[in-house]
Write an enzyme that holds these catalytic residues in place. Structure first.
Site, PDB file in Angstrom:
ATOM      1  N   SER A  52      34.123  35.861 117.694  1.00  0.00           N
ATOM      2  CA  SER A  52      35.526  36.277 117.672  1.00  0.00           C
ATOM      3  C   SER A  52      36.288  35.943 118.958  1.00  0.00           C
ATOM      4  O   SER A  52      37.166  36.703 119.381  1.00  0.00           O
ATOM      5  CB  SER A  52      35.638  37.772 117.346  1.00  0.00           C
ATOM      6  OG  SER A  52      35.115  38.031 116.050  1.00  0.00           O
ATOM      7  N   GLY A  55      32.765  36.287 113.339  1.00  0.00           N
ATOM      8  CA  GLY A  55      33.644  36.288 112.172  1.00  0.00           C
ATOM      9  C   GLY A  55      34.180  37.654 111.800  1.00  0.00           C
ATOM     10  O   GLY A  55      34.730  37.830 110.719  1.00  0.00           O
ATOM     11  N   GLY A 104      35.923  30.541 113.951  1.00  0.00           N
ATOM     12  CA  GLY A 104      37.201  30.565 113.239  1.00  0.00           C
ATOM     13  C   GLY A 104      38.379  29.980 114.005  1.00  0.00           C
ATOM     14  O   GLY A 104      39.150  29.178 113.461  1.00  0.00           O
ATOM     15  N   HIS A 114      21.559  28.933 115.132  1.00  0.00           N
ATOM     16  CA  HIS A 114      22.725  29.790 114.881  1.00  0.00           C
ATOM     17  C   HIS A 114      22.288  30.969 114.003  1.00  0.00           C
ATOM     18  O   HIS A 114      21.449  30.806 113.117  1.00  0.00           O
ATOM     19  CB  HIS A 114      23.827  28.988 114.191  1.00  0.00           C
ATOM     20  CG  HIS A 114      25.133  29.727 114.173  1.00  0.00           C
ATOM     21  ND1 HIS A 114      25.372  30.766 113.292  1.00  0.00           N
ATOM     22  CD2 HIS A 114      26.241  29.611 114.937  1.00  0.00           C
ATOM     23  CE1 HIS A 114      26.590  31.243 113.523  1.00  0.00           C
ATOM     24  NE2 HIS A 114      27.137  30.563 114.512  1.00  0.00           N
ATOM     25  N   GLU A 124      23.567  32.355 111.559  1.00  0.00           N
ATOM     26  CA  GLU A 124      23.730  32.138 110.116  1.00  0.00           C
ATOM     27  C   GLU A 124      22.534  31.376 109.554  1.00  0.00           C
ATOM     28  O   GLU A 124      22.170  31.536 108.393  1.00  0.00           O
ATOM     29  CB  GLU A 124      25.059  31.410 109.857  1.00  0.00           C
ATOM     30  CG  GLU A 124      26.232  32.359 110.056  1.00  0.00           C
ATOM     31  CD  GLU A 124      27.541  31.699 110.478  1.00  0.00           C
ATOM     32  OE1 GLU A 124      27.663  30.467 110.376  1.00  0.00           O
ATOM     33  OE2 GLU A 124      28.432  32.440 110.923  1.00  0.00           O
ATOM     34  N   LYS A 144      31.590  25.196 111.273  1.00  0.00           N
ATOM     35  CA  LYS A 144      30.781  25.719 110.162  1.00  0.00           C
ATOM     36  C   LYS A 144      31.057  24.871 108.908  1.00  0.00           C
ATOM     37  O   LYS A 144      31.289  23.673 109.047  1.00  0.00           O
ATOM     38  CB  LYS A 144      31.039  27.214 109.960  1.00  0.00           C
ATOM     39  CG  LYS A 144      30.896  27.973 111.289  1.00  0.00           C
ATOM     40  CD  LYS A 144      30.841  29.454 111.155  1.00  0.00           C
ATOM     41  CE  LYS A 144      30.671  30.086 112.535  1.00  0.00           C
ATOM     42  NZ  LYS A 144      30.542  31.542 112.488  1.00  0.00           N
ATOM     43  N   GLU A 162      25.512  34.954 121.034  1.00  0.00           N
ATOM     44  CA  GLU A 162      26.448  35.280 119.958  1.00  0.00           C
ATOM     45  C   GLU A 162      25.970  36.545 119.264  1.00  0.00           C
ATOM     46  O   GLU A 162      25.125  36.485 118.358  1.00  0.00           O
ATOM     47  CB  GLU A 162      26.493  34.141 118.932  1.00  0.00           C
ATOM     48  CG  GLU A 162      26.988  32.818 119.476  1.00  0.00           C
ATOM     49  CD  GLU A 162      27.559  31.943 118.360  1.00  0.00           C
ATOM     50  OE1 GLU A 162      28.747  31.607 118.457  1.00  0.00           O
ATOM     51  OE2 GLU A 162      26.854  31.636 117.397  1.00  0.00           O
TER      52      GLU A 162
HETATM   53  P1  13P Z   1      33.751  33.259 115.149  1.00  0.00           P
HETATM   54  O1  13P Z   1      34.432  32.675 116.366  1.00  0.00           O
HETATM   55  O2  13P Z   1      34.437  32.897 113.864  1.00  0.00           O
HETATM   56  O3  13P Z   1      33.475  34.704 115.299  1.00  0.00           O
HETATM   57  O4  13P Z   1      32.318  32.529 115.040  1.00  0.00           O
HETATM   58  C1  13P Z   1      31.512  32.466 116.161  1.00  0.00           C
HETATM   59  C2  13P Z   1      30.391  31.548 115.864  1.00  0.00           C
HETATM   60  O5  13P Z   1      29.534  31.839 115.060  1.00  0.00           O
HETATM   61  C3  13P Z   1      30.376  30.245 116.556  1.00  0.00           C
HETATM   62  O6  13P Z   1      29.166  29.594 116.385  1.00  0.00           O
END
Ligand code: 13P
Length: 252
Positions: free
Chosen positions: A216, A177, A238, A100, A102, A11, A171
């Site tokens: 996660s 996150g 993360g 993604h 986000e 990210k 996801e």
């Molecule tokens: P996390 O592993 O931080 O939850 O993020 C997952 C993610 O969005 C990977 O693209």
């Protein structure tokens, strides 16, 4: 057999000094040997692709590939701030994330745009990792399968048998996150659902497409997730920022 694939998504994290430490730590461990038949990748932010690509190339025995976090749906021209698939290919990317959550959420990316981005990636010889997943509200109202099916349906309609050269990442937005990992059974159920949907289009494509889980993932839950029959690896946020955690997940 579908190879297990583990991809780190940094990210908007990283720095020139920190990246060098990360790549050196991961590559030197990987060069000592990794479980056979697996694929590993890391997706740094765009400005670090040249640096990270160069460092990865210089440890040629490490089975680590470079990836990018996004791509333009356009080929070239007056699109300020965009980065084309041709550019990512020149920088040695193997994988490119598209759609993604986000980006879908904050930048209003539609299923149509995500599919156009995936086509650009495929046209330039790279592997798109097409992200799908439902929000907490959608799951709590019993619509998780319907939402994910809708996202996958658009990809099937546009990409058709080119999906065979793609990866899908499930996801769930509520698990990203948050530390709230989907239980291995919840993840497996959705992965199965996605595979059945792909099989409605083409059984061969369905059996070939790797479906990664993201949200996660940590070293202590990766083993159970990756043991599920329809979970073909992970997309790690993360935990991929720490080289030792990322390596532990790669070995899970
Ligand atoms: P996390 O592993 O931080 O939850 O993020 C997952 C993610 O969005 C990977 O693209």
């Amino acid at each position: 057999m579908r190879p297990l694939t583990v991809i780190g998504n940094w990210k908007m994290n990283g720095s020139i000094a920190g990246n060098a430490i990360w790549i050196e730590a991961v590559c030197s461990e990987m060069e000592k040997g990794m479980p056979a038949g697996r694929r590993y990748g890391v997706c740094p932010p765009y400005p670090f692709l040249a640096q990270c690509g160069g460092l990865i190339q210089s440890c040629s025995l490490a089975p680590l590939s470079l990836g990018a976090q996004d791509v333009s749906a356009e080929q070239l021209g007056p699109f300020t701030g965009e980065v084309s698939a041709a550019m990512l290919s020149e920088f040695g990317c193997t994988y490119v994330l598209v759609g993604h959550s986000e980006r879908r959420d904050r930048y209003n990316e539609s299923d149509q745009l995500v599919a156009e981005k995936a086509l650009q990636v495929l046209d330039h010889g790279m592997t798109p990792i097409i992200c799908v997943g439902e929000t907490a509200d959608e799951r709590n109202s019993g619509r998780a399968v319907e939402v994910v099916r809708g996202q996958v349906a658009k990809q099937v309609a546009i990409l058709q048998d080119r999906l065979a050269d793609s990866l899908i990442a499930y996801e769930p937005v509520w698990a990203i996150g948050t530390g709230k990992v989907a239980s291995a059974q919840i993840a497996q159920d959705m992965h199965r659902e996605i595979r059945l949907q792909l099989a409605e289009f083409d059984a061969d494509v369905a059996s070939h497409v790797g479906i990664l889980y993201g949200g996660s993932v940590k070293p202590d839950n990766a083993v159970e997730l990756f043991a599920m029959p329809d979970i073909d690896g992970g997309l790690i946020g993360g935990a991929s920022l720490d080289p030792q955690e990322f390596l532990a997940i790669c070995r899970a």
